[in-house]
Scaffold this active site. Structure first.
Site, short mmCIF file in Angstrom:
data_model
loop_
_atom_site.label_atom_id
_atom_site.label_comp_id
_atom_site.label_asym_id
_atom_site.label_seq_id
_atom_site.Cartn_x
_atom_site.Cartn_y
_atom_site.Cartn_z
N LYS A 93 43.52 21.92 35.41
CA LYS A 93 44.28 23.12 35.76
C LYS A 93 45.21 22.94 36.95
O LYS A 93 46.21 23.65 37.07
CB LYS A 93 43.32 24.28 36.02
N SER A 343 38.19 18.12 29.50
CA SER A 343 39.13 18.93 30.28
C SER A 343 38.59 19.37 31.64
O SER A 343 39.38 19.68 32.53
CB SER A 343 39.57 20.15 29.48
#
Length: 441
Positions: A93, A343
């Protein structure tokens, strides 16, 4: 362990039920993809992703590409993990958040930024804003895990707790933006965010030029869209497969309808991909460029997380383990070499404990059962002695002697055992029956 919750500076070296795929035709040729959002029309190209890569130089890490011998054996060709769980803040992110904030005008930066998130986006925006000297306010749900709240504050954000679910938190952040003039940083529905996340795709092609399949989790779609833009522009022959949690799979019905569709009350342990509606900008890119979207069950997610921890020595959150879950569920359907994008690694320790126990049960290594025995002195000790000869590790015992369903001379014992797999579970059950015990479950 290789990843730590909220660890900005951690470093790293460079089978269950079948999943339910939704296939659709990719764009006839790689290249720019158009998308429309509330902000207007936007085109995201390979040049945008390369520009984001320059912006992120010296900020984000070139995360490791680690091989998985176990999954390689299942798939029949090399499988690699792209370890974004080892990225600064513990997830990908930071990439999109930094690119988005870096692109703001001086006036916008002066007004500050605001975001809403249960964890990963919160930390990415907080650190990105701090690095760029921008004031940040992050709204988080009231039930957000304390380690994630603490990490977000440590990265420099003012944290405000609002709402019970992320949708309520998002509304509070948007209202704050309207009231104060702060710029709202959306977690996935903006071209700059997608371009930043697309740098993961560029790195995959640099680190594994022979790759044939890239597998990536999908929530709102920012990461999958960005990776697809980069990969398809440079290597249109590479297959891009998206993965969603079965209980929060908004993309299959959206792709079938040809537009973003909202699903009611998404439910999954994978909070990083627990999104009820695809983003407008990523949806069209995924529709055009992603070859297939698969779904995985909760059992498959917990088994995948357990595999990452035991076999790869990597702490991965459920959303980050979704590509691994897809590989475990149908390894024969992936052409290798395969790169699975892990992720993120920001998982609450209490949730991790529950997931690991669930994963052990799904893998047949955790057995819960109830049985009846005669209520007499030494009966429980005799039962435990039988279990010791079976090499079953007793984790918990609940001994009930007073219950209307029990006979006068009966007692009931609930056992939680650590076992060696499904065959051992069957052996334990059979041995207990053979020893004269009534096994209830």
């Amino acid at each position: 362990m290789a990843a730590r919750l909220g660890d900005e500076d951690g470093t790293g070296s460079g089978s269950g039920p079948a999943s339910h795929p939704t296939s659709h035709a990719p764009a006839p040729a790689p290249g720019p993809a158009s998308a429309s959002a509330a902000e207007g029309s936007a085109t995201i190209t390979l040049d945008d992703v390369r520009g984001a890569q320059k912006t992120l130089s010296g900020v984000s890490r070139l995360t490791a590409l680690e091989g998985s011998r176990y999954l390689s054996g299942l798939v029949g060709s090399p499988v690699h993990f792209k370890c974004e769980n080892l990225q600064r803040t513990g997830s990908f992110k930071l990439r999109g958040g930094y690119v988005r904030i870096a692109g703001l005008s001086p006036a916008e930066r002066a007004a500050g930024v605001v975001a809403a998130s249960a964890g990963n986006h919160a930390q990415g925006v907080a650190l990105a804003a701090s690095l760029l000297g921008v004031r940040s306010t992050v709204f988080m749900p009231e039930g957000a895990p304390l380690p994630k709240i603490a990490a977000t504050r440590e990265y420099g954000a003012e944290v405000r707790l609002r709402g019970q679910i992320v949708d309520e938190t998002m509304r509070a952040a948007q209202e704050y933006a309207e009231r104060t003039g702060a710029v709202f940083i959306h977690p996935f529905d903006h071209p700059d965010i997608i371009a930043g996340q697309g740098t993961v795709g560029l790195e995959i092609l640099e680190q594994c030029p022979e790759v044939r399949t890239v597998v990536v989790g999908i929530g709102g779609g920012g990461l999958a869209a960005g990776v697809a833009v980069a990969v398809k522009a440079l290597r249109p022959d590479v297959r891009v497969v998206g993965v969603q949690a079965e209980g929060a799979a908004a993309y299959p019905p959206s792709l079938a309808a040809g537009r973003p569709v909202t699903i009611d009350a998404p439910v999954t342990m994978a909070d990083g991909i627990k999104v009820g509606r695809p983003g407008d900008v990523p949806f069209q890119l995924i529709q055009e460029l992603v070859d297939e979207v698969r779904t995985v069950t909760e059992d498959e997610l917990s088994s995948a997380l357990l595999l990452c921890l035991e076999r790869a020595k990597l702490v991965v959150e459920p959303a980050g383990a979704s590509p691994v879950a897809a590989l475990l569920s149908a390894p024969e359907s992936f052409e290798g070499p395969v790169v699975a994008v892990l992720s993120g690694g920001n998982v609450d320790p209490l949730l991790m404990q529950r997931i690991l126990r669930h994963g052990m049960a799904a893998a047949g290594r955790y057995l819960s059962l109830r049985l009846r025995l005669t209520d007499r002195p030494g009966a429980l000790a005799t039962l435990l002695a039988v279990l010791s000869t079976l090499d079953a590790n007793v984790l918990d015992v609940s001994h009930v002697r007073t219950n209307p369903r029990l006979g006068l001379s009966e007692a009931e014992v609930e056992l939680h055992l650590e076992t060696k797999g499904p065959d051992h579970c069957a052996e334990v059950r059979e041995a207990l029956r053979g020893a004269g015990y009534t096994v209830m479950a």
